[in-house]
Design a protein around this motif. Structure first.
Motif, PDB file in Angstrom:
ATOM      1  N   GLN A 161       6.092   4.917  -2.509  1.00 15.55           N
ATOM      2  CA  GLN A 161       5.460   5.891  -3.397  1.00 15.55           C
ATOM      3  C   GLN A 161       5.127   5.234  -4.736  1.00 15.55           C
ATOM      4  OE1 GLN A 161       8.264   9.147  -3.597  1.00 15.55           O
ATOM      5  NE2 GLN A 161       8.176   9.494  -1.390  1.00 15.55           N
ATOM      6  N   LEU A 162       4.190   5.848  -5.457  1.00 16.41           N
ATOM      7  CA  LEU A 162       3.766   5.269  -6.743  1.00 16.41           C
ATOM      8  C   LEU A 162       4.951   5.109  -7.693  1.00 16.41           C
ATOM      9  CD1 LEU A 162       0.378   7.143  -7.304  1.00 16.41           C
ATOM     10  CD2 LEU A 162       0.723   4.813  -6.469  1.00 16.41           C
ATOM     11  N   GLN A 219       0.854  -1.184   0.000  1.00 13.98           N
ATOM     12  CA  GLN A 219       0.000   0.000   0.000  1.00 13.98           C
ATOM     13  C   GLN A 219       0.892   1.236   0.000  1.00 13.98           C
ATOM     14  OE1 GLN A 219      -3.264  -1.254   0.488  1.00 13.98           O
ATOM     15  NE2 GLN A 219      -4.146   0.691  -0.176  1.00 13.98           N
ATOM     16  N   GLU A 220       0.476   2.233  -0.716  1.00 14.82           N
ATOM     17  CA  GLU A 220       1.209   3.499  -0.737  1.00 14.82           C
ATOM     18  C   GLU A 220       1.425   3.993   0.699  1.00 14.82           C
ATOM     19  OE1 GLU A 220      -0.827   6.395  -3.072  1.00 14.82           O
ATOM     20  OE2 GLU A 220       0.888   7.743  -3.207  1.00 14.82           O
ATOM     21  N   PRO A 249      -2.490   2.346  -4.644  1.00 13.99           N
ATOM     22  CA  PRO A 249      -2.826   3.714  -4.179  1.00 13.99           C
ATOM     23  C   PRO A 249      -3.780   3.697  -2.985  1.00 13.99           C
ATOM     24  CG  PRO A 249      -3.155   3.485  -6.541  1.00 13.99           C
ATOM     25  CD  PRO A 249      -2.929   2.095  -6.007  1.00 13.99           C
TER      26      PRO A 249
END
Lengths: 118, 113
Positions: free
Chosen positions: A83-84, A14-15, A118
């Protein structure tokens, strides 16, 4: 011959969470370097972090850190605050410390595909 | 990003054609490498060079050949492409004196029909 094993073909996180990617290697050498490389989709492979085997202290680069266990021949990568842009294939690699002709090549693992949710 | 360039990025050709994959770097590195990477697989070294007029075969047998006439240029050639050559080819370079970080190009994805 040296071998590098990455036992996790895919991982997701998960972000903003933390994820750890595993890597083990096999070598009879005492002096060597270990690397984590990141390969985003359709982009250049770039170095994330490097560890020199003779250094006891684990390498750290901003949100990226390693857990280097020389006796266990383990070299895991921890990514904090995911992070993405961290989504990519991550390759663990080994290089001999002996700078003789032909020893400077990298031996890669099979990679871990990291997905950031995200 | 590192100053190492590969062209073309994508190439689709027919069997039997001669092709050259280009790799250039502007960092003045003595050492250059070619890796072959199949989808979802690790990289295998197929050629490397320690300087001008120096080339060696890597761990993975390859029908390709390389040349190193100039420091900055390390092209890879396939005299007669076959479907088994379909893969991604990555070029890399590193410093000559004690350097051990390899810098990679973006790769050439080759498809031989």
């Amino acid at each position: 011959a040296q071998t590098v094993t990455q036992s996790q073909p895919e991982m997701s996180v998960q972000e903003a969470e933390t994820v750890t990617l595993s890597c083990t290697y096999d070598t009879s050498e005492s002096d060597y370097y270990l690397f984590w490389y990141k390969q985003p989709p359709s982009r250049q492979m770039i170095l994330v972090i490097r560890q020199e085997a003779y250094k006891q202290q684990n390498a750290t680069e901003n949100r990226f850190s390693v857990n280097f266990q020389k006796a266990a021949k383990s070299f895991s990568l921890k990514i904090s605050d995911s992070q993405l842009g961290d989504a990519a294939m991550y390759f663990c690699a080994y290089r001999s410390g002996w700078a003789n002709f032909g020893n400077e090549k990298l031996t890669f693992g099979t990679g871990t595909r990291l997905t950031i949710i995200p | 990003e590192a100053d190492i360039y590969q062209t073309p990025r994508y190439l689709v050709i027919g069997t039997g054609k001669k092709i050259t994959l280009e790799c250039s770097q502007t960092m003045g590195h003595d050492k250059m490498y070619w890796y072959q990477q199949d989808p979802g697989m690790e990289l295998h070294l197929i050629h490397y060079s320690y300087g001008v007029n120096s080339t060696e075969k890597g761990d993975l047998s390859s029908e390709s050949t390389v040349s190193r006439i100039r420091t900055e240029h390390f092209p890879l050639t396939l005299e007669s492409a076959r479907p088994s050559h379909t893969s991604q080819y990555l070029c890399a370079s590193s410093e000559g004196q004690g350097g051990n970080i390899q810098y990679f190009g973006a790769g050439t994805r080759l498809s031989v029909l």
